[in-house]
Design a protein around this motif. Sequence first.
Motif, mmCIF file in Angstrom:
data_model
loop_
_atom_site.group_PDB
_atom_site.id
_atom_site.type_symbol
_atom_site.label_atom_id
_atom_site.label_comp_id
_atom_site.label_asym_id
_atom_site.label_seq_id
_atom_site.Cartn_x
_atom_site.Cartn_y
_atom_site.Cartn_z
ATOM 1 N N PRO A 43 12.887 30.348 16.080
ATOM 2 C CA PRO A 43 13.686 30.738 17.240
ATOM 3 C C PRO A 43 12.806 31.884 17.924
ATOM 4 C CG PRO A 43 15.402 30.429 15.526
ATOM 5 C CD PRO A 43 14.201 30.201 15.099
ATOM 6 N N ASP A 44 12.156 32.657 17.024
ATOM 7 C CA ASP A 44 11.391 33.735 17.690
ATOM 8 C C ASP A 44 10.057 33.333 17.954
ATOM 9 O OD1 ASP A 44 10.077 33.475 15.293
ATOM 10 O OD2 ASP A 44 10.163 35.291 14.586
ATOM 11 N N GLY A 45 9.704 32.242 18.007
ATOM 12 C CA GLY A 45 8.386 31.645 18.409
ATOM 13 C C GLY A 45 7.268 31.679 17.450
ATOM 14 N N THR A 46 7.448 31.953 16.063
ATOM 15 C CA THR A 46 6.588 31.979 15.097
ATOM 16 C C THR A 46 6.520 30.542 14.577
ATOM 17 O OG1 THR A 46 7.311 34.042 14.323
ATOM 18 C CG2 THR A 46 6.084 32.764 12.848
ATOM 19 N N VAL A 47 5.340 30.046 14.260
ATOM 20 C CA VAL A 47 5.274 28.534 13.537
ATOM 21 C C VAL A 47 5.708 28.742 12.132
ATOM 22 C CG1 VAL A 47 3.475 27.120 12.936
ATOM 23 C CG2 VAL A 47 3.114 28.678 14.898
ATOM 24 N N GLU A 48 6.726 28.123 12.080
ATOM 25 C CA GLU A 48 7.498 28.280 10.737
ATOM 26 C C GLU A 48 6.694 27.326 9.615
ATOM 27 O OE1 GLU A 48 11.841 26.660 9.294
ATOM 28 O OE2 GLU A 48 11.864 28.292 10.946
ATOM 29 N N ARG A 49 6.589 25.930 10.019
ATOM 30 C CA ARG A 49 5.790 25.118 9.066
ATOM 31 C C ARG A 49 5.198 24.042 9.506
ATOM 32 N NH1 ARG A 49 8.813 20.616 8.581
ATOM 33 N NH2 ARG A 49 10.943 20.621 9.127
ATOM 34 N N LEU A 50 4.343 23.268 8.907
ATOM 35 C CA LEU A 50 3.613 21.996 9.310
ATOM 36 C C LEU A 50 3.998 21.071 8.366
ATOM 37 C CD1 LEU A 50 1.836 24.268 10.797
ATOM 38 C CD2 LEU A 50 -0.126 22.687 10.547
ATOM 39 N N ALA A 51 4.644 19.902 8.978
ATOM 40 C CA ALA A 51 5.095 18.762 8.088
ATOM 41 C C ALA A 51 4.000 17.684 8.363
ATOM 42 C CB ALA A 51 6.316 18.195 7.932
ATOM 43 N N HIS A 52 3.203 17.221 7.050
ATOM 44 C CA HIS A 52 2.165 16.497 7.097
ATOM 45 C C HIS A 52 2.597 14.946 6.471
ATOM 46 C CE1 HIS A 52 -1.134 18.920 8.610
ATOM 47 N NE2 HIS A 52 -0.418 19.830 7.903
ATOM 48 N N VAL A 53 2.471 13.839 6.914
ATOM 49 C CA VAL A 53 2.584 12.634 6.243
ATOM 50 C C VAL A 53 1.380 11.640 6.601
ATOM 51 C CG1 VAL A 53 4.010 10.655 5.960
ATOM 52 C CG2 VAL A 53 5.053 12.422 6.684
ATOM 53 N N TRP A 54 0.707 11.323 5.538
ATOM 54 C CA TRP A 54 -0.501 10.387 5.542
ATOM 55 C C TRP A 54 -0.174 9.016 5.036
ATOM 56 C CZ3 TRP A 54 -4.227 14.435 3.047
ATOM 57 C CH2 TRP A 54 -4.535 15.526 3.845
ATOM 58 N N ARG A 55 -0.174 7.847 5.549
ATOM 59 C CA ARG A 55 -0.188 6.746 5.172
ATOM 60 C C ARG A 55 -1.264 5.776 5.170
ATOM 61 N NH1 ARG A 55 1.948 1.582 7.777
ATOM 62 N NH2 ARG A 55 3.393 0.693 6.473
ATOM 63 N N PHE A 56 -1.732 5.626 3.693
ATOM 64 C CA PHE A 56 -3.271 5.036 3.491
ATOM 65 C C PHE A 56 -3.235 3.602 3.872
ATOM 66 C CE2 PHE A 56 -3.278 9.101 2.062
ATOM 67 C CZ PHE A 56 -4.791 9.670 2.221
ATOM 68 N N ASP A 57 -4.253 2.863 4.152
ATOM 69 C CA ASP A 57 -4.678 1.440 4.365
ATOM 70 C C ASP A 57 -4.170 0.653 3.097
ATOM 71 O OD1 ASP A 57 -7.237 0.603 2.785
ATOM 72 O OD2 ASP A 57 -7.482 2.748 3.743
ATOM 73 N N GLU A 58 -3.889 -0.467 3.081
ATOM 74 C CA GLU A 58 -3.389 -1.319 2.093
ATOM 75 C C GLU A 58 -4.523 -1.609 0.792
ATOM 76 O OE1 GLU A 58 -1.823 -5.112 3.274
ATOM 77 O OE2 GLU A 58 -0.323 -4.165 4.424
ATOM 78 N N LEU A 59 -5.841 -1.585 1.346
ATOM 79 C CA LEU A 59 -6.914 -1.829 0.468
ATOM 80 C C LEU A 59 -6.943 -0.760 -0.471
ATOM 81 C CD1 LEU A 59 -9.237 -3.659 -0.795
ATOM 82 C CD2 LEU A 59 -10.480 -2.582 1.004
ATOM 83 N N PHE A 60 -7.132 0.489 -0.004
ATOM 84 C CA PHE A 60 -7.144 1.695 -0.819
ATOM 85 C C PHE A 60 -5.778 1.905 -1.603
ATOM 86 C CE2 PHE A 60 -6.335 6.356 -0.884
ATOM 87 C CZ PHE A 60 -7.209 6.808 -1.950
ATOM 88 N N SER A 61 -4.843 1.590 -1.055
ATOM 89 C CA SER A 61 -3.508 1.733 -1.736
ATOM 90 C C SER A 61 -3.641 0.976 -2.893
ATOM 91 C CB SER A 61 -2.212 1.262 -0.852
ATOM 92 O OG SER A 61 -2.256 2.390 0.110
ATOM 93 N N SER A 62 -3.907 -0.354 -2.898
ATOM 94 C CA SER A 62 -4.240 -1.257 -3.933
ATOM 95 C C SER A 62 -5.193 -0.468 -5.150
ATOM 96 C CB SER A 62 -4.564 -2.398 -3.652
ATOM 97 O OG SER A 62 -3.509 -3.406 -2.796
ATOM 98 N N SER A 63 -5.970 0.028 -4.547
ATOM 99 C CA SER A 63 -7.042 0.529 -5.643
ATOM 100 C C SER A 63 -6.514 1.578 -6.490
ATOM 101 C CB SER A 63 -8.332 1.084 -5.037
ATOM 102 O OG SER A 63 -8.104 2.035 -4.212
ATOM 103 N N VAL A 64 -5.627 2.349 -5.907
ATOM 104 C CA VAL A 64 -4.808 3.565 -6.256
ATOM 105 C C VAL A 64 -3.827 2.956 -7.657
ATOM 106 C CG1 VAL A 64 -3.234 5.397 -6.232
ATOM 107 C CG2 VAL A 64 -4.846 5.118 -4.566
ATOM 108 N N VAL A 65 -3.251 1.878 -7.064
ATOM 109 C CA VAL A 65 -2.306 1.314 -8.343
ATOM 110 C C VAL A 65 -3.153 0.766 -9.430
ATOM 111 C CG1 VAL A 65 -0.900 -0.784 -8.720
ATOM 112 C CG2 VAL A 65 -0.911 0.453 -6.512
#
Length: 222
Positions: A43-65
């Motif tokens: 409310p005072d104009g201060t940046v409180e937080r940044l919330a990030h979400v990254w959704r990776f491609d299927e090929l890379f996701s499969s390699s992680v598994v």
Amino acid sequence: MKSASRFLMLRAVPLAAFVLGPSLAGAHPHIFAEARLEVKIAPDGTVERLAHVWRFDELFSSSVVMEFDKNGDLKLDEQELETIATTINKSIAEYKYFQTVEADGKPVKMAPPDDLAATFTDNRLLVVFTSKPAEPLKLAPGHKVSFGVYDPTFYTAIDYMQDADLVVQGLPKGCKTSVVRPDPDEALAQNQSTLTEAFFNDPAGTDMSKIFATRLEIKCDA
């Protein structure tokens, strides 16, 4: 080396191969992620937080598994996901968590996130975390702040597919938001005087690569 290790270890690829043409086409993103950013303003104009979400491609996701499924059940349990999150956290810390935050063109130091987590949804890896400025960052009349993400090694292409993926909560009266998507040719031309040989040849990447990154800008009336 498996693509999962390649991302998590962040062995760099020169950015020059992407921006200098077909003869250097070997250097290009190997991993792709759709990003979402939510900036929360207090409310005072201060940046409180940044919330990030990254959704990776299927090929890379499969390699992680394949790489982190230690018990061979073709899925990732809670402990395996924690291992992935810990590995990613350690790997990208030196790259400022791929964040670019600036106030009137000057970098803003961000505190390291303490909640980075990994999960899977629809067979795709999701990385989520929140961060905040190390020192109070307050929106002020006549000033501009910007937020975005980029991989300085250009091995991972992280971008916002739609302008609606960049959200501001609690925008003060008199402030406006805009999404800037730099044209690569224009970005190079505008920054030619500051680009050096090291920029194109440093395998670890440099902060100058952020000139190509999509960013959310907040400007407040004077």
